[in-house]
Design an enzyme around this catalytic site. Structure first.
Site, PDB file in Angstrom:
ATOM      1  N   ARG A  53      32.444  40.230  39.892  1.00  0.00           N
ATOM      2  CA  ARG A  53      33.173  40.311  38.631  1.00  0.00           C
ATOM      3  C   ARG A  53      34.458  41.126  38.718  1.00  0.00           C
ATOM      4  O   ARG A  53      35.509  40.690  38.274  1.00  0.00           O
ATOM      5  CB  ARG A  53      32.321  40.979  37.538  1.00  0.00           C
ATOM      6  CG  ARG A  53      31.307  40.126  36.896  1.00  0.00           C
ATOM      7  CD  ARG A  53      30.089  40.978  36.565  1.00  0.00           C
ATOM      8  NE  ARG A  53      29.461  41.350  37.819  1.00  0.00           N
ATOM      9  CZ  ARG A  53      28.573  40.586  38.456  1.00  0.00           C
ATOM     10  NH1 ARG A  53      28.175  39.475  37.915  1.00  0.00           N
ATOM     11  NH2 ARG A  53      28.063  40.951  39.619  1.00  0.00           N
ATOM     12  N   THR A  54      34.329  42.343  39.264  1.00  0.00           N
ATOM     13  CA  THR A  54      35.467  43.260  39.180  1.00  0.00           C
ATOM     14  C   THR A  54      36.648  42.703  39.963  1.00  0.00           C
ATOM     15  O   THR A  54      37.770  42.643  39.461  1.00  0.00           O
ATOM     16  CB  THR A  54      35.068  44.655  39.707  1.00  0.00           C
ATOM     17  OG1 THR A  54      33.888  45.072  39.018  1.00  0.00           O
ATOM     18  CG2 THR A  54      36.164  45.667  39.463  1.00  0.00           C
ATOM     19  N   LYS A  83      38.651  49.619  62.772  1.00  0.00           N
ATOM     20  CA  LYS A  83      39.171  50.177  64.036  1.00  0.00           C
ATOM     21  C   LYS A  83      39.321  51.690  63.972  1.00  0.00           C
ATOM     22  O   LYS A  83      39.815  52.313  64.899  1.00  0.00           O
ATOM     23  CB  LYS A  83      40.545  49.564  64.350  1.00  0.00           C
ATOM     24  CG  LYS A  83      40.539  48.062  64.504  1.00  0.00           C
ATOM     25  CD  LYS A  83      41.961  47.587  64.814  1.00  0.00           C
ATOM     26  CE  LYS A  83      42.062  46.077  64.820  1.00  0.00           C
ATOM     27  NZ  LYS A  83      43.453  45.616  64.861  1.00  0.00           N
ATOM     28  N   ARG A 104      38.090  49.466  45.626  1.00  0.00           N
ATOM     29  CA  ARG A 104      36.664  49.844  45.527  1.00  0.00           C
ATOM     30  C   ARG A 104      36.251  50.395  46.869  1.00  0.00           C
ATOM     31  O   ARG A 104      36.573  49.804  47.912  1.00  0.00           O
ATOM     32  CB  ARG A 104      35.807  48.633  45.169  1.00  0.00           C
ATOM     33  CG  ARG A 104      34.325  48.916  45.319  1.00  0.00           C
ATOM     34  CD  ARG A 104      33.460  47.833  44.732  1.00  0.00           C
ATOM     35  NE  ARG A 104      33.515  47.843  43.279  1.00  0.00           N
ATOM     36  CZ  ARG A 104      32.755  47.072  42.509  1.00  0.00           C
ATOM     37  NH1 ARG A 104      31.911  46.221  43.051  1.00  0.00           N
ATOM     38  NH2 ARG A 104      32.846  47.139  41.201  1.00  0.00           N
ATOM     39  N   HIS A 132      33.761  54.390  37.640  1.00  0.00           N
ATOM     40  CA  HIS A 132      34.173  52.990  37.554  1.00  0.00           C
ATOM     41  C   HIS A 132      34.894  52.848  36.211  1.00  0.00           C
ATOM     42  O   HIS A 132      34.375  52.249  35.272  1.00  0.00           O
ATOM     43  CB  HIS A 132      32.931  52.096  37.634  1.00  0.00           C
ATOM     44  CG  HIS A 132      33.202  50.648  37.913  1.00  0.00           C
ATOM     45  ND1 HIS A 132      34.449  50.066  37.770  1.00  0.00           N
ATOM     46  CD2 HIS A 132      32.365  49.651  38.305  1.00  0.00           C
ATOM     47  CE1 HIS A 132      34.353  48.779  38.075  1.00  0.00           C
ATOM     48  NE2 HIS A 132      33.109  48.499  38.403  1.00  0.00           N
TER      49      HIS A 132
HETATM   50  C1  NCD Z   1      28.663  47.581  39.022  1.00  0.00           C
HETATM   51  C2  NCD Z   1      29.203  48.403  40.165  1.00  0.00           C
HETATM   52  O1  NCD Z   1      29.693  47.863  41.150  1.00  0.00           O
HETATM   53  O2  NCD Z   1      29.161  49.618  40.001  1.00  0.00           O
HETATM   54  N1  NCD Z   1      29.072  46.267  39.028  1.00  0.00           N
HETATM   55  C3  NCD Z   1      30.247  45.940  38.407  1.00  0.00           C
HETATM   56  O3  NCD Z   1      31.302  46.386  38.788  1.00  0.00           O
HETATM   57  N2  NCD Z   1      30.175  45.155  37.330  1.00  0.00           N
HETATM   58  C4  NCD Z   1      27.212  47.737  38.779  1.00  0.00           C
HETATM   59  C5  NCD Z   1      26.227  47.545  39.897  1.00  0.00           C
HETATM   60  O4  NCD Z   1      26.582  47.239  41.030  1.00  0.00           O
HETATM   61  O5  NCD Z   1      25.034  47.697  39.610  1.00  0.00           O
END
Ligand code: NCD
Length: 304
Positions: A53-54, A83, A104, A132
Site C-alpha cells: 500500500r504505502t 555492497k 522505508r 509511520h
Molecule cells: C504497516 C507497516 O508497514 O507498518 N503497513 C502499512 O504501511 N500499511 C503495518 C504492518 O505491517 O503491520
C-alpha cells in the site's frame, strides 16, 4: 514543512484540517483535473522493507501530481546497501537524481538520519518499530471522513502496540484531538512507556487493558493491527500470542452501529474475512483515503 520524518510535524490541528479538506477535494476531483505541482520533478521511493500500500500509493500520488518516479522496491537487496554502502551515502547519491525521497527502513531513526544529509525532502514511510507518520495521517483522515469530527470519540487501538509503528504514530496524532483512547494488548505487547508519556503530556485520557470484552460495545473506532512477526526474536513467542485478538462478525455485531473498524493492513488473520462485508469495515476505504491524503501532503511539501 520540508521533510516529513516524525508525526510531530503533522500534529498541528490547522495543518490537519487543511490536509483533510484538500484530500476530500482531491477525492471528488476527476483525474484530469489534478494539479501538477510535481511536473518536471523526479521523486524516488527507496524501500528497504516490504510494502504494498504505502509504496504503491506514494507512487500513484507522485504520478497523479505530474511527477516522475524512480524506485527500488527492495533496497536492502537491490541497492548498494547490499555492497555495504551507508544509508547516508545512498541518500547523497539519490539526491543527485531526485527532488524527494520516500523511504522505508528497518531501523528506527533511519528517516531522521536520511534527512540530516539530504537537501531534498525525506518522507518517512516507516522506520523499524519507530514511526509511520503518513499512515497516521491516513488513519486519522479515515476517522475524520467517516465520523465528520473526532471530538469526543472513543478509539481503541488493538494488537501489537509494542512493535507496531502505525499505532505509535497514530496514537500521537490522535492526541491533537479531544479523544479518549483504549489501548488493548496482551501484557507483553503493551505500548512503550515513551509513547504513553507523550499522551500524558497532552493530557489525553487513555486506559490499558488486555482484553476487549468491555470496550467492543463502547468504542467509535476499533483500530486492529497485525502482530509484527518480523520483530520477534523467538518464533515461539510470536506463535503464543498471534491469535490473541481475532475480530469475528459476531464480535462486530456487538459494536455500535455507527462504529468503524480500521486496520493499516496487511491483515494476517486478525480480522475474519466475513467482517469485510459489514458496513463498519472501513479498512479498504482507508487504503484509498491514503492515496488522497498523501497527494495533499505532497502538495503541501512542494508548495511551501
Ligand atoms: C504497516 C507497516 O508497514 O507498518 N503497513 C502499512 O504501511 N500499511 C503495518 C504492518 O505491517 O503491520
Amino acid at each position: 514543512m520540508k521533510h516529513c520524518v516524525s508525526v510531530k510535524q503533522l500534529s498541528d490541528p490547522v495543518l490537519l484540517d487543511k490536509l483533510f479538506k484538500r484530500a476530500d477535494e482531491l477525492q471528488a476531483m476527476p483525474l484530469k483535473d489534478y494539479p501538477k505541482p510535481l511536473e518536471h520533478m523526479t521523486l524516488a521511493t527507496l524501500f528497504y522493507e516490504p510494502s504494498t500500500r504505502t509504496r504503491l500509493s506514494f507512487e500513484t500520488a507522485i504520478q497523479n501530481l505530474g511527477g516522475q518516479l524512480i524506485s527500488t522496491e527492495n533496497a536492502g537487496q537491490f541497492s548498494s546497501a547490499a555492497k555495504g554502502e551507508t544509508l547516508e551515502d545512498t541518500i547523497r547519491v539519490v539526491n543527485c537524481f531526485a527532488e524527494g525521497i520516500v523511504i522505508r527502513h528497518p531501523e528506527s531513526g533511519a528517516a531522521e538520519r536520511a534527512a540530516a544529509v539530504s537537501s531534498v525532502p525525506i518522507i518517512n514511510s516507516g522506520d523499524g518499530t519507530g514511526e509511520h507518520p503518513t499512515q497516521a495521517l491516513l488513519d486519522v483522515y479515515s476517522i475524520f471522513r467517516a465520523k465528520k469530527s473526532l471530538d469526543g470519540l472513543k478509539i481503541a487501538l488493538v494488537g501489537d502496540l509494542l512493535n507496531g509503528r502505525t499505532v505509535h504514530s497514530t496514537a500521537q496524532l490522535l492526541a491533537a484531538f479531544n479523544v479518549e483512547l483504549v489501548l488493548i494488548a496482551p501484557e507483553s505487547l503493551k505500548m512503550p512507556q515513551a509513547y504513553l508519556d507523550e499522551l500524558d503530556k497532552q493530557s489525553i485520557k487513555y486506559t490499558e487493558v488486555d482484553n476487549w470484552q468491555d470496550a467492543l460495545g463502547e468504542v467509535d473506532v476499533l483500530y486492529m493491527t497485525r502482530v509484527q512477526k518480523e520483530r520477534f526474536k523467538l518464533i515461539e513467542d510470536y506463535k503464543a500470542i498471534k491469535d490473541n485478538f481475532i475480530l469475528t462478525l459476531d464480535q462486530v455485531r456487538k459494536m455500535k452501529e455507527d462504529a468503524i473498524v480500521l486496520h493499516p493492513l496487511p491483515r494476517v488473520n486478525e480480522i475474519a474475512v466475513e467482517v469485510d462485508s459489514d458496513p463498519r469495515a472501513q479498512y479498504f476505504q482507508q487504503v484509498k483515503n491514503g492515496l488522497f491524503v498523501r497527494m495533499a501532503l505532497l502538495e503541501e511539501i512542494y508548495s511551501s
